[in-house]
Scaffold this motif. Structure first.
Motif, short mmCIF file in Angstrom:
data_model
loop_
_atom_site.label_atom_id
_atom_site.label_comp_id
_atom_site.label_asym_id
_atom_site.label_seq_id
_atom_site.Cartn_x
_atom_site.Cartn_y
_atom_site.Cartn_z
N GLN A 83 2.56 7.92 -4.25
CA GLN A 83 2.12 8.49 -5.53
C GLN A 83 1.02 9.53 -5.33
O GLN A 83 0.95 10.53 -6.05
N ASN A 84 0.16 9.31 -4.35
CA ASN A 84 -0.98 10.19 -4.13
C ASN A 84 -0.74 11.27 -3.08
O ASN A 84 -1.64 12.09 -2.82
N GLY A 100 0.78 -1.23 0.00
CA GLY A 100 0.00 0.00 0.00
C GLY A 100 0.81 1.27 0.00
O GLY A 100 0.28 2.36 -0.31
N THR A 101 2.10 1.19 0.32
CA THR A 101 2.91 2.41 0.44
C THR A 101 3.24 3.04 -0.91
O THR A 101 3.20 4.28 -1.02
N PRO A 102 3.57 2.29 -1.97
CA PRO A 102 3.82 2.94 -3.26
C PRO A 102 2.64 3.78 -3.73
O PRO A 102 2.82 4.90 -4.25
N GLU A 103 1.43 3.27 -3.52
CA GLU A 103 0.24 4.03 -3.93
C GLU A 103 0.07 5.28 -3.07
O GLU A 103 -0.31 6.35 -3.58
N LEU A 104 0.38 5.17 -1.78
CA LEU A 104 0.29 6.33 -0.90
C LEU A 104 1.26 7.42 -1.34
O LEU A 104 0.90 8.59 -1.44
#
Length: 320
Positions: free
Chosen positions: A277-278, A271-275
């Motif tokens: 990025q956003n 979940g951290t890569p998506e966090l």
């Protein structure tokens, strides 16, 4: 020149290192580290006109090591930072954290924005409280093999790391550095509970050039009292989730900066890569987009000291 002293803070005694004068900068280390992890930043930040203070946080080094596991919650850790700022005779500070120090820095800004001029996190991004306790979530996802769950077993990692402190630290530092990873590699830190974590780690014959034998000496000395205090931080992950319920969906509003290495294992957590990025959309207080350091592992301010220090000085000067 870096000076050292003990201070009474939040009901405990903390060892601090300090240098310079000017606006206060508090530097918070992670696991398994000490104030020494910031030794590259002291001189340049002091020369740039800042008062630099790095404590051994509770459970580390020469600071107090409370016996009660529940004495290491995020509220205690933030309370230490708040108390330190006040004990130093200051009203506000820039707060910077790496690894575990980053959640402490982020939560200090979240809970006490009146005290924080600006907040910077290295490796660990700003907190966004999940839907379930983190240890529970990782237990489900990885069947108890994620290193947080291994650390949560009373006395187990404490004994493994304590058998040969210097070797344990050498392996831990090398395994999370850029030298031990390949570009684009995503590797979750999983542990075989029967064999321990160190068994799967390489023991380098030569240390990375940024991490000298003197650095390892200083680090080994700082863990002469064992690892239990430091590991107790992990044993409060689910308790922290419960305690921070009042801040569900709250965000850091003080000026903020986030930096990480592209070979760091933490930004690859589920979940951290998506966090990351956003983040610019989720947290408007970021003064710029997250800084990704190419070819940098987990030990951000030690592996890339000049770039980190330059970015911090620019950030501090850009804060209102």
């Amino acid at each position: 020149m870096v000076e050292h002293r003990m201070m009474d803070v939040n009901g405990i005694r903390l060892h601090i290192a300090e240098q310079g004068s000017g606006p206060l900068v508090v530097l918070l280390h992670g696991f398994p580290e000490s104030w020494h992890s910031w030794h590259h930043q002291f001189g340049p930040l002091a020369e740039a006109g800042f008062r630099v203070v790095a404590p051994d946080q509770r459970g580390y080094g020469s600071s107090d090591h409370p016996e009660d596991v529940e004495a290491y919650t995020i509220l205690h850790l933030v309370g230490d930072v708040v108390g330190l700022i006040r004990a130093l005779g200051e009203e506000r500070a820039y707060v910077v954290g790496h690894d575990w120090g980053a959640p402490v820095a982020w939560h200090t800004a979240l809970l006490r924005p009146d005290l924080v001029r600006g907040v910077a996190g290295l490796s660990v991004p700003p907190p966004f409280r999940g839907k379930e306790p983190p240890l529970v979530a990782m237990e489900k996802r990885f069947g108890g093999r994620f290193y947080w769950n291994y650390f949560n077993r009373p006395g187990v990692a404490d004994a493994e790391f304590g058998r040969d402190v210097r070797t344990a630290l050498r392996k831990l530092f090398y395994s999370a550095s850029a030298a031990a990873s390949r570009s684009g590699e995503v590797k979750q830190p999983l542990v075989n509970p029967d064999k321990g974590w160190l068994d799967s780690m390489a023991d380098p014959e030569v240390l990375p050039e940024w991490f000298t034998e003197d650095d390892l000496d200083a680090l080994t000395e700082s863990f002469s009292r064992g690892f239990t205090g430091a590991l107790n931080w992990y044993r409060n992950l689910d308790r922290n989730w419960e305690l921070t319920a009042p801040w569900q969906d709250a965000m850091v509003t003080t000026p903020a900066l986030y930096m990480y290495g592209d070979r760091d294992l933490v930004p690859a957590f589920p979940g951290t890569p998506e966090l990351i990025q956003n983040l610019p959309r989720l947290m408007p207080s970021l003064v710029r987009e997250p800084i990704e350091l190419e070819g940098c592992g987990h030990w951000t301010q030690q592996e890339r000291p000049d770039e980190v220090t330059t970015a911090l000085i620019e950030f501090f000067r850009a804060c209102p």
